[in-house]
Design a protein around this motif. Sequence first.
Motif, PDB file in Angstrom:
ATOM      1  N   PRO A 101       0.846  -1.137  -0.141  1.00  0.00           N
ATOM      2  CA  PRO A 101       0.143  -0.039   0.132  1.00  0.00           C
ATOM      3  C   PRO A 101       1.117   1.223  -0.043  1.00  0.00           C
ATOM      4  O   PRO A 101       2.071   1.184   0.508  1.00  0.00           O
ATOM      5  N   GLU A 158       0.897   3.953   1.489  1.00  0.00           N
ATOM      6  CA  GLU A 158       1.393   4.768   2.714  1.00  0.00           C
ATOM      7  C   GLU A 158       2.675   4.243   3.255  1.00  0.00           C
ATOM      8  O   GLU A 158       3.474   4.925   4.116  1.00  0.00           O
ATOM      9  N   PHE A 159       3.084   3.093   2.755  1.00  0.00           N
ATOM     10  CA  PHE A 159       4.392   2.561   3.473  1.00  0.00           C
ATOM     11  C   PHE A 159       5.632   3.104   2.462  1.00  0.00           C
ATOM     12  O   PHE A 159       6.811   2.686   2.401  1.00  0.00           O
ATOM     13  N   GLN A 160       5.449   3.958   1.418  1.00  0.00           N
ATOM     14  CA  GLN A 160       6.327   4.146   0.467  1.00  0.00           C
ATOM     15  C   GLN A 160       7.528   5.190   1.031  1.00  0.00           C
ATOM     16  O   GLN A 160       8.738   4.476   0.710  1.00  0.00           O
ATOM     17  N   VAL A 161       7.237   6.042   1.854  1.00  0.00           N
ATOM     18  CA  VAL A 161       8.466   6.716   2.433  1.00  0.00           C
ATOM     19  C   VAL A 161       9.673   6.072   2.985  1.00  0.00           C
ATOM     20  O   VAL A 161      10.833   6.041   2.862  1.00  0.00           O
ATOM     21  N   MET A 203       4.586  12.006  -0.176  1.00  0.00           N
ATOM     22  CA  MET A 203       4.232  10.980   0.619  1.00  0.00           C
ATOM     23  C   MET A 203       3.902  11.181   2.236  1.00  0.00           C
ATOM     24  O   MET A 203       4.589  12.183   2.768  1.00  0.00           O
ATOM     25  N   GLU A 204       3.205  10.142   2.651  1.00  0.00           N
ATOM     26  CA  GLU A 204       2.903  10.234   3.816  1.00  0.00           C
ATOM     27  C   GLU A 204       4.137   9.899   4.771  1.00  0.00           C
ATOM     28  O   GLU A 204       4.859   9.079   4.310  1.00  0.00           O
ATOM     29  N   LEU A 205       4.068  10.022   5.988  1.00  0.00           N
ATOM     30  CA  LEU A 205       5.308   9.803   6.915  1.00  0.00           C
ATOM     31  C   LEU A 205       4.692   9.322   8.172  1.00  0.00           C
ATOM     32  O   LEU A 205       4.632   9.575   9.189  1.00  0.00           O
ATOM     33  N   PRO A 206       4.060   7.789   7.963  1.00  0.00           N
ATOM     34  CA  PRO A 206       3.314   7.467   9.419  1.00  0.00           C
ATOM     35  C   PRO A 206       4.322   6.795  10.055  1.00  0.00           C
ATOM     36  O   PRO A 206       5.446   6.401   9.699  1.00  0.00           O
ATOM     37  N   HIS A 241      -6.636  -2.383   6.562  1.00  0.00           N
ATOM     38  CA  HIS A 241      -5.856  -3.570   5.649  1.00  0.00           C
ATOM     39  C   HIS A 241      -6.015  -4.617   6.211  1.00  0.00           C
ATOM     40  O   HIS A 241      -5.888  -4.936   7.348  1.00  0.00           O
ATOM     41  N   PHE A 245      -4.166  -8.347   5.336  1.00  0.00           N
ATOM     42  CA  PHE A 245      -2.998  -8.808   4.839  1.00  0.00           C
ATOM     43  C   PHE A 245      -2.890 -10.287   4.969  1.00  0.00           C
ATOM     44  O   PHE A 245      -3.121 -10.951   5.791  1.00  0.00           O
TER      45      PHE A 245
END
Lengths: 557, 373
Positions: A462, A464-467, B5-8, B180, B182
Amino acid sequence: MQAQATVRLPDGAHPTNYLNKETTIRSWLLTTDHKRIALLYLFTIIFFFIIAAVAAALMRAELLTPKGDLVLSETYNKLFTIHGVLMVWFFLVPSIPTVLGNFLIPMMIGARDLAFPKLNLLSWYILATAGAIVLYSVTAGGVDVGWTFYTPLSTKFSNEHVMVMAFGIFLSGFSSILTGLNFIISIHRMRAPGLTWMRLPLFVWSLYATSLIMVLATPVLATAMLLIVVERLWGVGIFDPSLGGDPVLFQHLFWFYSHPAVYIMILPGFGVVSEIITCFSRKRIFGYRFIAFASMAIAILGFMVWGHHMFVSSQSLYTGMVFSFLSFLIAIPSGIKVFNWTMTLYKGSISFETPMLYVLGFIGLFTVGGLTGLFVAALATDVHLTDTYFVVAHFHYIMVGGMVLAFMGGLHFWWPKMTGRLYPEPMGQLSALTTFIGFNLTFFPQFILGYLGMPRRYHAYPPEFQVWNVLSTAGATILAAGYLMPMIYLPWSLWWGKRAGNNPWSATGLEWQTPSPPPEHNFDQTPLVTEEPYGYPLAATTHNRHTEGRQREMEHA
Amino acid sequence: MMVAMELPFVPERASSMAAQTDYLFYALCALTLVMLAVVFLPMFFFLYRYRKGNDVDRTPNHFKTWKIELVWSVIPLAVVMGIFFWGAGLYVRLKTPPPDKDTLEINVVGKQWMWNLQHPEGKRELNELHVPLGRTVRLLMTSQDVIHDFYVPAFRTKQDVVPGRYTEQWFKATKTGSFHLFCSKLCGMGHSDMVGWVTVMTPSDYQRWQNEGGVQASLAARGERLFRSLGCSGCHGENGLVRAPSLAGLYGHPVPLDTGEIVTADDRYIHDSILLPQRQIVASYAPVMPSYEGQISEEEVFQLVQYIKSLASEAPDEYLRQNLDVPGQTQKRISPTQNVPPGATPGPTEYAPPGSTPVPAPTPPFQPQPTAY
């Protein structure tokens, strides 16, 4: 070539040594000299390491973007399978034992060679053949079941190359077993006069513990791999539930080997660290006995924790608790080692040559790896974290941050002894630093990814895990630079490096009392050992069992 | 093209157990930081102070090594034991569903590479699970092929889905939204495609969703249909041609086997009796049942199990009355091989449990069972 074996050249080199005594290819392929076999192993495992590292690089490139757009998902599965199989069985397991262990154990115990030199050569041939078989299975079509070979995926739902690869791994086990046997017997039977157990270098102690695991655990792996082949070929219901078998049984067999194998992959590193940290602080090791016995404790406890890989496998609640409890116990001997290394620095005279930098990096990364082990040993957090990138990060901190850094440290430390040459020191220091930074940048983001819930072995993920994945891939390029540097300057030093002399680090230990490179027979005379290892000028405490023992001995004399 | 990009840092927290798992996680993070400080502050200090050439006091101290070794063995031991008990306590709760009356039971079948989900009222879903907020949901799971793993990070739960076994997990959602799902156990080529969503809805929305598309046949009703179409009723029905154990009241009750063992007729038992009928033979019956392995899917097995379960609630004592003698009668163990010649239609059962032990209390459905073979 005249008989001048006893004449020393000005720089300490023997006129003939193990490298230049004979130079034909035949003399290398039929050698029984433990030092030459060590070099054969070095080339072999570096070869496998490069293939496995390229596979890792492709995976990191794929994971730059959330979509699986660089390679097919099947290819991706094949990449991590080959990465895991080669790194574990053809690089990490043999790395320190077969290269540094082969080279150093006879020298450290004051022997001419290992107990069974021909068996030693045979074990190299077995490993090389096994590696060739594994590579054949890759080129013939590839295997996509992961290095863990979980059933029934590996028995009913994958191609027949699985059997070929399983056979390669089965075969490589014999190399491990023979090497382990050879070490155990050599350490028991071939120590120089005066070299009592409590005078053994800690490197020898840790390889002794490693060898015990190799001999005792590897047959179970061989059994598991053989049973896969038996079920596939003859349809015997061992793991297949529709034939009355149990798929989880495979996991028990596999981890019964593969958890102790983690200690095969880290205990030798402990040995290297103990050697190097004393040398570069010019100080006796702190808590010799505790470090030695901690190795043995880890080797024994390591056999009793395999079930912690299976907390979510449908193993019972109470089984999970027992394995969790035992896993926490392993933290204690591991902690003892780290604390003793730290105390070894206390009141030392510390210098920061390349091997020392690698070892300091090891202690940092191993400590992080060990502490994050608590997260996955604790049952409730493991339920969330297992099979995610958290686990990937955790075991890479141990195996790469630990074992690879220890291997690099050891290789740099003993390189002058093995080759008679010094590598350019600033380059070495730069590579240690680059590796450390690159490693952390690669694998620390994976802890966060795992906590966020990204499963491992995912070809696409997904967005949102890219960074974190981008950061990890960026780190991997730095890590690659850290690996590449020694691959250039170490071979360079063979021709253009400064001559090392017998003992460039002023280290203790019998191996440093021989010329560099050593003559084929290692020692002109059998050495006589009269004191404990690490006779460096400094010590942390006067209340030391060894110094006391030495005082008693001196009084006695 | 690079998008923003998000930074979760923290995964969403959407179940009753998520926060507690996170507390343990944060405690471990804090412990890690403390331990790193304990190791590395002195280490950096030593590295700086005792660097080569620095003129400082290096005379040895006078202390016994073993004392300090004891300190750094015992204190960490105490700390990790604390963590062990914390983790184990939480694990027990993660593995033990609360005994709520309104628990929603959902049957999950994993297969390469999709999730099949069946609601008891009959709704069936693919790769998407709708659940109501605040209600305990129990998943009873099995696999059609390889091992899968049902993982919802926002719920902090995960459980392998193993062929030939029923595994289970539970959660109580505390937040509406989509989370999610998985598969987290490598299951082959499409492993990373075996993903989906768990959608948590308010109870009223859930009810509305349930009623969409008209009334559906419940799982048990589907099971009953299968029971007839597969011919099970030919033997297990009331006027069966071949003598076969009655299934009325079977579920949750003890079953005597021809080996002398007594097992509980749970989901796994019924599953195996359909697919591997030769594995466990009910005492005094002939091993004549054919296997349905490869003929019906795991979803259909679930439906049959639901049907047989529904029989238990209709006639709770029927099974005991038919199959077990009243304790106190003369005990006689009859070997089925002696008693039942092939083809014969033997009379009523004469079996009594060995030792005349009182009949064990019926096991309530879905108790976590240690599933070792």
